[in-house]
Design a protein around this motif. Structure first.
Motif, PDB file in Angstrom:
ATOM      1  N   LEU A  21       0.741  -1.085   0.000  1.00  0.00           N
ATOM      2  CA  LEU A  21       0.122  -0.164   0.077  1.00  0.00           C
ATOM      3  C   LEU A  21       0.800   1.153  -0.008  1.00  0.00           C
ATOM      4  CD1 LEU A  21      -0.026   0.965   3.278  1.00  0.00           C
ATOM      5  CD2 LEU A  21      -1.674  -1.045   3.469  1.00  0.00           C
ATOM      6  N   LEU A  22       0.336   2.296  -0.461  1.00  0.00           N
ATOM      7  CA  LEU A  22       1.155   3.427  -0.589  1.00  0.00           C
ATOM      8  C   LEU A  22       0.347   4.322   0.384  1.00  0.00           C
ATOM      9  CD1 LEU A  22       3.317   4.866  -2.398  1.00  0.00           C
ATOM     10  CD2 LEU A  22       1.463   5.558  -3.954  1.00  0.00           C
ATOM     11  N   VAL A  23       1.197   4.888   1.398  1.00  0.00           N
ATOM     12  CA  VAL A  23       0.676   5.971   2.053  1.00  0.00           C
ATOM     13  C   VAL A  23       1.199   7.249   1.748  1.00  0.00           C
ATOM     14  CG1 VAL A  23       0.676   6.747   4.653  1.00  0.00           C
ATOM     15  CG2 VAL A  23       1.061   4.357   4.111  1.00  0.00           C
ATOM     16  N   THR A  24       0.011   8.251   1.324  1.00  0.00           N
ATOM     17  CA  THR A  24       0.676   9.707   0.944  1.00  0.00           C
ATOM     18  C   THR A  24       0.500  10.727   1.726  1.00  0.00           C
ATOM     19  OG1 THR A  24      -1.653   9.739  -0.061  1.00  0.00           O
ATOM     20  CG2 THR A  24       0.155   8.840  -1.669  1.00  0.00           C
ATOM     21  N   GLY A  25       0.956  11.883   1.530  1.00  0.00           N
ATOM     22  CA  GLY A  25       0.854  12.900   2.279  1.00  0.00           C
ATOM     23  C   GLY A  25       1.578  13.086   3.651  1.00  0.00           C
ATOM     24  N   VAL A  26       2.640  12.307   3.641  1.00  0.00           N
ATOM     25  CA  VAL A  26       3.755  12.140   4.691  1.00  0.00           C
ATOM     26  C   VAL A  26       4.617  13.498   4.735  1.00  0.00           C
ATOM     27  CG1 VAL A  26       5.582  11.052   5.789  1.00  0.00           C
ATOM     28  CG2 VAL A  26       3.770   9.697   4.712  1.00  0.00           C
ATOM     29  N   LEU A  27       4.498  14.315   5.580  1.00  0.00           N
ATOM     30  CA  LEU A  27       5.347  15.686   5.509  1.00  0.00           C
ATOM     31  C   LEU A  27       6.617  15.368   5.556  1.00  0.00           C
ATOM     32  CD1 LEU A  27       2.992  17.768   8.053  1.00  0.00           C
ATOM     33  CD2 LEU A  27       2.815  17.649   5.626  1.00  0.00           C
ATOM     34  N   GLU A  28       7.365  16.611   5.144  1.00  0.00           N
ATOM     35  CA  GLU A  28       8.902  16.441   4.998  1.00  0.00           C
ATOM     36  C   GLU A  28       9.427  16.424   6.572  1.00  0.00           C
ATOM     37  OE1 GLU A  28      11.152  18.725   2.221  1.00  0.00           O
ATOM     38  OE2 GLU A  28       9.289  19.656   1.784  1.00  0.00           O
ATOM     39  N   ALA A  29       8.706  16.977   7.577  1.00  0.00           N
ATOM     40  CA  ALA A  29       9.141  16.907   8.856  1.00  0.00           C
ATOM     41  C   ALA A  29       9.233  15.865   9.614  1.00  0.00           C
ATOM     42  CB  ALA A  29       8.364  18.264   9.486  1.00  0.00           C
ATOM     43  N   VAL A  30       8.426  14.772   8.905  1.00  0.00           N
ATOM     44  CA  VAL A  30       8.481  13.573   9.773  1.00  0.00           C
ATOM     45  C   VAL A  30       9.619  12.767   9.485  1.00  0.00           C
ATOM     46  CG1 VAL A  30       7.162  11.231   9.783  1.00  0.00           C
ATOM     47  CG2 VAL A  30       6.066  13.426   9.524  1.00  0.00           C
ATOM     48  N   ASP A  31      10.543  12.519  10.496  1.00  0.00           N
ATOM     49  CA  ASP A  31      11.678  11.809  10.507  1.00  0.00           C
ATOM     50  C   ASP A  31      11.360  10.440   9.562  1.00  0.00           C
ATOM     51  OD1 ASP A  31      14.323  10.984  10.952  1.00  0.00           O
ATOM     52  OD2 ASP A  31      13.648   9.964  12.707  1.00  0.00           O
ATOM     53  N   ARG A  58       6.015  15.981  -5.738  1.00  0.00           N
ATOM     54  CA  ARG A  58       6.015  17.517  -5.935  1.00  0.00           C
ATOM     55  C   ARG A  58       4.597  17.923  -5.884  1.00  0.00           C
ATOM     56  NH1 ARG A  58       9.488  19.286 -10.518  1.00  0.00           N
ATOM     57  NH2 ARG A  58      11.171  17.988  -9.611  1.00  0.00           N
ATOM     58  N   GLU A  59       3.713  17.493  -6.558  1.00  0.00           N
ATOM     59  CA  GLU A  59       2.544  18.076  -6.659  1.00  0.00           C
ATOM     60  C   GLU A  59       1.668  17.946  -5.262  1.00  0.00           C
ATOM     61  OE1 GLU A  59       3.307  15.265  -8.237  1.00  0.00           O
ATOM     62  OE2 GLU A  59       3.556  16.212 -10.498  1.00  0.00           O
ATOM     63  N   GLU A  60       2.065  17.318  -4.214  1.00  0.00           N
ATOM     64  CA  GLU A  60       1.499  17.374  -3.171  1.00  0.00           C
ATOM     65  C   GLU A  60       2.206  17.802  -2.116  1.00  0.00           C
ATOM     66  OE1 GLU A  60       0.417  13.327  -1.790  1.00  0.00           O
ATOM     67  OE2 GLU A  60      -0.890  12.853  -3.803  1.00  0.00           O
ATOM     68  N   GLY A  61       3.523  18.002  -2.341  1.00  0.00           N
ATOM     69  CA  GLY A  61       4.462  18.720  -1.470  1.00  0.00           C
ATOM     70  C   GLY A  61       4.450  17.887  -0.257  1.00  0.00           C
ATOM     71  N   ALA A  62       4.540  16.750  -0.526  1.00  0.00           N
ATOM     72  CA  ALA A  62       4.656  15.548   0.593  1.00  0.00           C
ATOM     73  C   ALA A  62       5.293  14.460   0.011  1.00  0.00           C
ATOM     74  CB  ALA A  62       3.490  15.317   1.333  1.00  0.00           C
ATOM     75  N   PHE A  63       5.959  13.402   0.987  1.00  0.00           N
ATOM     76  CA  PHE A  63       6.223  12.032   0.461  1.00  0.00           C
ATOM     77  C   PHE A  63       5.060  11.014   0.357  1.00  0.00           C
ATOM     78  CE2 PHE A  63      10.136  14.090   2.138  1.00  0.00           C
ATOM     79  CZ  PHE A  63      11.088  13.617   1.389  1.00  0.00           C
ATOM     80  N   ALA A  64       5.509   9.943  -0.447  1.00  0.00           N
ATOM     81  CA  ALA A  64       4.582   8.932  -0.471  1.00  0.00           C
ATOM     82  C   ALA A  64       5.307   7.707  -0.145  1.00  0.00           C
ATOM     83  CB  ALA A  64       3.942   8.645  -1.902  1.00  0.00           C
ATOM     84  N   VAL A  65       4.931   6.907   0.744  1.00  0.00           N
ATOM     85  CA  VAL A  65       5.801   5.707   1.313  1.00  0.00           C
ATOM     86  C   VAL A  65       5.143   4.568   0.967  1.00  0.00           C
ATOM     87  CG1 VAL A  65       6.429   4.701   3.511  1.00  0.00           C
ATOM     88  CG2 VAL A  65       6.336   7.258   3.379  1.00  0.00           C
ATOM     89  N   LEU A  66       6.164   3.663   0.543  1.00  0.00           N
ATOM     90  CA  LEU A  66       5.786   2.488   0.190  1.00  0.00           C
ATOM     91  C   LEU A  66       5.835   1.314   1.249  1.00  0.00           C
ATOM     92  CD1 LEU A  66       4.774   0.394  -2.494  1.00  0.00           C
ATOM     93  CD2 LEU A  66       7.115   0.104  -2.659  1.00  0.00           C
ATOM     94  N   CYS A  67       4.900   0.609   1.598  1.00  0.00           N
ATOM     95  CA  CYS A  67       4.963  -0.235   2.565  1.00  0.00           C
ATOM     96  C   CYS A  67       4.282  -1.886   2.041  1.00  0.00           C
ATOM     97  CB  CYS A  67       3.761   0.098   3.846  1.00  0.00           C
ATOM     98  SG  CYS A  67       4.223   1.643   4.548  1.00  0.00           S
ATOM     99  N   GLU A  68       5.013  -2.738   2.595  1.00  0.00           N
ATOM    100  CA  GLU A  68       4.705  -4.158   2.216  1.00  0.00           C
ATOM    101  C   GLU A  68       4.483  -4.956   3.429  1.00  0.00           C
ATOM    102  OE1 GLU A  68       6.804  -7.775  -0.223  1.00  0.00           O
ATOM    103  OE2 GLU A  68       8.256  -6.527   1.041  1.00  0.00           O
ATOM    104  N   LEU A  69       3.099  -5.779   3.098  1.00  0.00           N
ATOM    105  CA  LEU A  69       2.663  -6.429   4.007  1.00  0.00           C
ATOM    106  C   LEU A  69       2.797  -8.033   3.771  1.00  0.00           C
ATOM    107  CD1 LEU A  69      -0.649  -4.413   4.315  1.00  0.00           C
ATOM    108  CD2 LEU A  69       0.883  -4.894   6.267  1.00  0.00           C
ATOM    109  N   PRO A  70       2.827  -8.880   4.634  1.00  0.00           N
ATOM    110  CA  PRO A  70       3.205 -10.199   4.200  1.00  0.00           C
ATOM    111  C   PRO A  70       2.070 -10.807   3.524  1.00  0.00           C
ATOM    112  CG  PRO A  70       2.852  -9.931   6.754  1.00  0.00           C
ATOM    113  CD  PRO A  70       2.517  -8.738   6.157  1.00  0.00           C
ATOM    114  N   SER A  71       0.867 -10.285   3.276  1.00  0.00           N
ATOM    115  CA  SER A  71      -0.024 -11.046   2.465  1.00  0.00           C
ATOM    116  C   SER A  71      -0.851  -9.892   1.760  1.00  0.00           C
ATOM    117  CB  SER A  71      -1.001 -11.787   3.244  1.00  0.00           C
ATOM    118  OG  SER A  71      -1.809 -11.043   4.137  1.00  0.00           O
ATOM    119  N   ALA A  72      -1.883 -10.153   1.013  1.00  0.00           N
ATOM    120  CA  ALA A  72      -2.504  -9.048   0.039  1.00  0.00           C
ATOM    121  C   ALA A  72      -3.218  -8.195   1.031  1.00  0.00           C
ATOM    122  CB  ALA A  72      -3.590  -9.971  -0.917  1.00  0.00           C
TER     123      ALA A  72
END
Length: 88
Positions: A21-31, A58-72
């Motif tokens: 899943l892709l978590v979007t909107g992660v602010l730059e300030a988040v370590d 760039r369009e959101e001004g935030a990071f998108a984080v790719l996360c993997e889970l053990p199953s679907a």
């Protein structure tokens, strides 16, 4: 756009997008080191997630984080506040 980004990231890393899943909107300030623990503690479903990478959208001004889970990914188990897009 987020779905295409998720698919592109998974293909580039040779990961099954159904398990990610892709978590979007992660602010730059988040370590970067605190993202995975925050996701893992947010819900029991995400306790086994593994952060695979992140990219600045760039369009959101935030990071998108790719996360993997053990199953679907089961979209009914993922909090909508955290996950803005994913693959069903």
């Amino acid at each position: 756009m987020a779905l295409h980004l998720l698919e592109d990231c998974c293909q580039g890393m040779n990961i099954d997008p159904r398990n990610c899943l892709l978590v979007t909107g992660v602010l730059e300030a988040v370590d970067e080191g605190s993202i995975e623990p925050i996701l893992r503690s947010s819900t029991e479903y995400l306790c086994k997630c593994k952060m695979r990478g992140h990219i600045f959208v760039r369009e959101e001004g935030a990071f998108a984080v790719l996360c993997e889970l053990p199953s679907a990914v089961d979209p009914l188990q993922v909090p909508g506040v955290l996950v803005l897009s994913g693959v069903i």
